[in-house]
Structure formats: C-alpha cells, structure tokens
Write a protein that holds these residues in place. Sequence first.
Motif, PDB file in Angstrom:
ATOM      1  N   GLN A 167       0.816  -1.210   0.000  1.00  0.00           N
ATOM      2  CA  GLN A 167       0.000   0.000   0.000  1.00  0.00           C
ATOM      3  C   GLN A 167       0.850   1.261   0.000  1.00  0.00           C
ATOM      4  O   GLN A 167       0.540   2.246  -0.651  1.00  0.00           O
TER       5      GLN A 167
ATOM      6  N   THR B 211      -1.111  -9.305   3.202  1.00  0.00           N
ATOM      7  CA  THR B 211      -1.804  -8.105   2.747  1.00  0.00           C
ATOM      8  C   THR B 211      -3.177  -8.021   3.396  1.00  0.00           C
ATOM      9  O   THR B 211      -3.818  -9.051   3.633  1.00  0.00           O
ATOM     10  N   VAL B 212      -3.624  -6.805   3.652  1.00  0.00           N
ATOM     11  CA  VAL B 212      -4.976  -6.667   4.218  1.00  0.00           C
ATOM     12  C   VAL B 212      -6.037  -6.820   3.137  1.00  0.00           C
ATOM     13  O   VAL B 212      -7.220  -6.825   3.435  1.00  0.00           O
ATOM     14  N   ASP B 213      -5.600  -6.930   1.876  1.00  0.00           N
ATOM     15  CA  ASP B 213      -6.566  -7.179   0.809  1.00  0.00           C
ATOM     16  C   ASP B 213      -6.789  -8.668   0.579  1.00  0.00           C
ATOM     17  O   ASP B 213      -7.512  -9.055  -0.340  1.00  0.00           O
TER      18      ASP B 213
ATOM     19  N   GLN C 253      -8.950  -8.536   6.839  1.00  0.00           N
ATOM     20  CA  GLN C 253      -9.642  -7.351   6.317  1.00  0.00           C
ATOM     21  C   GLN C 253     -10.190  -6.504   7.467  1.00  0.00           C
ATOM     22  O   GLN C 253     -10.157  -5.271   7.426  1.00  0.00           O
TER      23      GLN C 253
ATOM     24  N   GLY D 105      -7.507  -4.499   8.805  1.00  0.00           N
ATOM     25  CA  GLY D 105      -7.283  -3.354   7.920  1.00  0.00           C
ATOM     26  C   GLY D 105      -8.238  -2.216   8.232  1.00  0.00           C
ATOM     27  O   GLY D 105      -7.842  -1.050   8.278  1.00  0.00           O
ATOM     28  N   ARG D 106      -9.515  -2.556   8.482  1.00  0.00           N
ATOM     29  CA  ARG D 106     -10.511  -1.514   8.774  1.00  0.00           C
ATOM     30  C   ARG D 106     -10.212  -0.830  10.115  1.00  0.00           C
ATOM     31  O   ARG D 106     -10.304   0.389  10.243  1.00  0.00           O
TER      32      ARG D 106
ATOM     33  N   TYR E 128      -7.344  -0.568  11.626  1.00  0.00           N
ATOM     34  CA  TYR E 128      -6.120   0.228  11.478  1.00  0.00           C
ATOM     35  C   TYR E 128      -6.460   1.543  10.774  1.00  0.00           C
ATOM     36  O   TYR E 128      -6.049   2.623  11.201  1.00  0.00           O
ATOM     37  N   GLU E 129      -7.212   1.443   9.700  1.00  0.00           N
ATOM     38  CA  GLU E 129      -7.528   2.624   8.898  1.00  0.00           C
ATOM     39  C   GLU E 129      -8.359   3.612   9.711  1.00  0.00           C
ATOM     40  O   GLU E 129      -8.173   4.822   9.619  1.00  0.00           O
TER      41      GLU E 129
ATOM     42  N   LYS F 134      -4.135   3.228   5.090  1.00  0.00           N
ATOM     43  CA  LYS F 134      -4.331   1.789   4.927  1.00  0.00           C
ATOM     44  C   LYS F 134      -3.017   1.070   5.254  1.00  0.00           C
ATOM     45  O   LYS F 134      -1.962   1.486   4.766  1.00  0.00           O
TER      46      LYS F 134
ATOM     47  N   ASP G 195       0.036  -1.641   5.211  1.00  0.00           N
ATOM     48  CA  ASP G 195       0.605  -2.608   4.276  1.00  0.00           C
ATOM     49  C   ASP G 195       1.100  -3.809   5.085  1.00  0.00           C
ATOM     50  O   ASP G 195       0.757  -3.961   6.264  1.00  0.00           O
TER      51      ASP G 195
ATOM     52  N   VAL H  83       0.761  -5.315   9.260  1.00  0.00           N
ATOM     53  CA  VAL H  83       0.300  -6.637   9.705  1.00  0.00           C
ATOM     54  C   VAL H  83       1.392  -7.338  10.522  1.00  0.00           C
ATOM     55  O   VAL H  83       1.126  -7.946  11.564  1.00  0.00           O
TER      56      VAL H  83
END
Lengths: 378, 292
Positions: free
Chosen positions: A252, A272-274, A281, A284-285, A287-288, A294, A296, A300
């Motif tokens: 990211q 990856t959070v994707d 995921q 990721g939310r 963290y954001e 976002k 990377d 993680v």
Amino acid sequence: MLRRTLVLAGLSLAAWSPAASAQDIVIPTIIELSGGGATVGAMWKNGSSLAVEEINAAGGILGKKVKLEFVDTASDPGKARAAMQRALDDKPIAIFGPIYSGSVSATLKLTADAEVPQVIGGEAANLTAQGSKYIFRTSFGQNVSMPKIANYLRDGVKAKSIAIVYVNNDFGKGGRDAIVKELPARDIKVVADISTEAGQADFAADVIKLKGANADAVFVYLNEEESARFLREAKKQGLTKPMIGETTLLGQKVIDLAGDAANGVKGHVGLTVDAPIPAIQEFGRKYEAKYKSKPDHNGVKGYIAPYMIKAAAEKAGKLDGKAIAAALHGMTIAPDKVPGILIEATWDGTGEIDRISFLGEVKDGKQVITETLPKLNK
Amino acid sequence: MTDLLQLLIAGLATGAIYALAAIGFTLLWQTSQTINFAQGEFVMVPAFFALAAMRLLGLPFLAALVLAILLSMLLLGVVFRYAVVGPLIQRGVLPLVISTIALSILLKEAVKDFYSAEALPFPPLLPDAPVSFAGVVVSQAQLGVLAVALLVIVLLQWFLAGTRTGRQMQATAQNPSVALILGVPVQRMILYTFLINAALAAVASLLISPIYLAKFSNGETLGLVAFVAAIVGGFNQVRGAIAGGLLIGVLDNLAAAYLSTAYRQAIPLVLLVLIILFRPQGLLGRREERSI
C-alpha cells in the motif's frame, strides 16, 4: 530539616511517577522510525500499538499489561545495534524489530547471547541460517518467497528472460541471490542485473539501462520509497515491460507514493490486508479507522508480533524469554484460538514462518489478490 | 546511441536542478561572502511549504506553489539575511559557515518533527507521459524540468546583465566599497541576492520533489552536489555554477549507467579533487581576488 523534607518529597514523587509500572511487561521495539525505512517503521509501530491496546484491554499477557518502548534505529545498523545493547541491559522478555535485514543482521547475535526472543521484520534469506535460536520472522524469508516468485515468472508471466533491479543492501542482495539461484532450473535467463543504492533518489539511468536490456519482464526488488521512485521513473520513460515484485512492490505504501505508476504491477504477496480473509480485512478496517491510512504488510507484521509473544508466553506458562522462544519453535498459532494472529502460522526450529500466501496485482490504485497459495508444509 | 542520448537528456534535466541550487551558492558568496551549508535544506523545505498549504489551508496546487515560493523568499531569504547572516557576518566566514550547518540540522529536524519523517508524494508540475522522437523515448517531465530550469537561468542572466538593478548587484559583488561610493544601495542589493537565492531554491524544490518524493533528508545530497557544482564551475561566476550543475548531472547519469551505481556519488567528489588540483578557480571561474 527543610532540605530533608524536600529530598524525601522528591524521592516519593519520583517513586510515584507512573511512567511504567514495575508490574508492566516492557517490550523494546527497535525499529526504523526515520531514515530510508521510516515508512516501514511507522506501519509496524501503528500495527503493534493497536495489538497491544487490544491485548491490554483483554487483560494483558498472563495478567500483566504490556508496554512498547519505541527506539528509532534511523534505518542504520550501527544505531540498531547500540539500541539493542541498551535494551538488553533491562532483560526484557522479548524484543520487536528491527525490520531492515541489515539491522537485524547486526543485532541477532546480541539477542541470541542474551537468550531473548527477537521478533523481526527482516526478510533476507540468511537471517535464519545463522544458528540463532531466538530469532522469529513475521514474514517469509527470501528462501521461501523467491521460489514462489520464480514459479510465477515461469507459469504466470511466461517469461524466458528477465531483468533484475535490486537494492544494494542485505535485503536486496539476499533477494537477488535467492531469485538468481531459482531461475536456471526454470529456464529463465537474466539479461540485466542492475544494482541500485539504498536511498537512491534518481532512477533515470537505471530505467534507461532496463529499456535497453529488452527482457520479457522486470523483477523489481527495492525498499518502499525506492520502489515508488523507480515506478514513477519507469512510467515517465515509457517502460512497458511487466513489472514483477515481491510483497513490497505491491504494498500500500508503494501504491500511495507511486500513484498511477503502480498500476499494472504484479507479483507474490506474503501478507496483505486485501487478502480474501475476513480477519485480516477487519484488521485493515480497524487500522484505517485509527490511523487514517491503509496498512501494508509491515502493519500486519507489527500487529501479529505481540500476539505471537502472548500465545507463546501462555503456552510456556511464564514470562521468561528462554521459555517463550522454546515454546515458539514448532508452534502453530491458529486464529480460532488467537484471533490476533489473523492467519494460521507455524514457526520451525530456525524461526522461519510458514503460512498461506497470495498472488496479486495493482489495479486502479488498489492491490487485488488473484490467487491464494497454500502453506508449504501442509 | 539512443541510450546515450536518453542519458544525456536525463542528466541535463537533473543537472539543471543542481544548477539552480548551485547558482545560489555563487550569488551569496559574491555579494556577502556567505557559504550557505543549509542550501540543500533550502531546496528541501519549499516542497513542504506547498504540501502544508494544500493540506492545512486547502489551497489548490498552483496557489500552493506560488505561496511556497513567496514563503521561501520571506523565510529563507529575508529572515535568513537578517536573523542569521546579518549578525554573524561581521565575525568572519567561519562562524557563519558553522551557523548555516546548524541551520541545516534545524530545518531537517523541524520538517521531520512537525511534518513527517516519511517520504511523501509530490504532485508533478508537468505531465508524466513519455514522448518519443527518432527512436529516443524521454519523459515530457524531464524536458519540462529542463525547459523551466533553463528559462529561469536565462531570465536571471538577463536580469543581472540587462537591468539597472542587476548591474548594481554585480557592482556590489565585484567591489562593495566602490559600489557604495558610486551610490549603489549595497545593503538592498545584498538582500536581493538572498531573495533570488531563496526563489531559485524554491523552484528547484518544486521541480525535484516529484522525482525524489518530498522528504526531510533530501537536502543532504542536494546541498553537497550543488556545492561541488559551484566549485567545479567556478564559485565566483553564475555561469560557472550553471556549467558545474549540468556537468555533474550528466556525469552522474553516465556513471550510473556505464560504471556502477555504487560509485555514482563519488563522481562529483573525484571531479572536485581534480578541479581543485588543476584549476582551482573552477572551469569558468575568474582567477581572483577572493579564493575559497
């Protein structure tokens, strides 16, 4: 009399000061908070802070609260080593970091001698091959990831020749050597082998050389900032060959820095959070929401580090570095027992990590996962 | 051959930015015997002015660029002249050199603490698309950078040689005492050189940040390269600084392509040693008066 009273008052004030209660577990986190690795260190710092907040809210590790003590290596192995020596004087139960392989290399003997588990972000192949019983990876070593990339170059990209551009540090050289070793067996030729410097700002000459090499694909193995500068330059100069990378290139941070120039990049992604996994995921939310950016793979990696220590300490049943390291060897941590680990992971006797990984590409400024690769030993 | 041509164009584009920073060295030295070791940071900071203007004030990109240049002229020109150089210049060159080194550290750490230690993307001033002619593919941005930098240099040369104020500045540079006797407002001319230096550094900053990414440490290399470029070209001649900047840009790219990336940073220093040994006044410099 007055003097004595003042001294006593001062002493009692100092004793009361709540900076870190003697009951807390302090984990020194020696990472890259400035210099070339600042982006990497910031991600780890945020990820690990988030995990520690959650762990403390849920009662800590074996009933004790955890406190992270951040120390900046300035992305410099010498400073990392000095910081590690100071940190080990306090006999912590574990150390987090460094993330840059060169700095890990400079510190791993110290933690081995002190018998303190060191949870690292470094990916250079040789880190786990030096006999330390106290080093634990949070991401694949190049000895694991490069065979996967080589397979992808043969089967996915169908390349017969590649150009390699790598960064001339422990991370880059380790990756370059590991991939070059894998290619002959897959009938792929290296037609250009370009070394660049850490912190390099101008990639014009390197891109011109790559254009001249006319390879089927370009394997890019640089750190975050350099990856972004390289991709921008490649786009400006119209380098149209497929750009293949390993985790960092599709990360990211690189996408944020490179903008449009990152579109079309493909490769192997260790973390990856994707990833199509709800737990990661969700991380990721979270963290954001907290840090307005976002995460990377380094976010993680930072996030799972405290959970590794928690799981191992609970398995060992005591807050002792040696026992925690022994517990982590051969241990599999599954998300149904420890949700914070996000994806099931196993550590072997050398501290190497095994878990599923992914193939992906960057489309419209976003990393898209196209395939999930199984654990190696399952 | 195509490679060589592409390398030359890329080298000239980077070299033109080095030249902008190097000109500042020669201007300040000529008019006020100031060797500004914070020059690299003067090139790093304006990009952060622009980023802050966009992020905090919500200004559009172009307005942020104009504000960045004006703010640079105020802080890195006027304030630098009166708060740092003014009080220290009477004490000789060395205390001033040391204070500019301190200023460089202050600027770097301030950007790191108040803005970010991380590299940040900086929007390009010119389109990224590649253009090709006669088999050579270069980027529009490179050609644009070269054009903007050369335009600024031509304008500066015209200003110095073709206007009354420019000639007064030259007179101040050549002999301040005589200039004063002839009625040249010497102090004002000195201030102008500081303003021009800050503006040139700001333009260099806005041109180089899309390539380098905006980062607090960018000034370290830039300052050194610009200093070397000024010495190689000739510290007492603006045209020397221009030639030095372009030469180092081209040599840097050729060295990276044909020798080794690892040694590219050594090239300017090797050149510096050779120049100091065999032509101490620099390639285009005058044998002079004041040597450094």
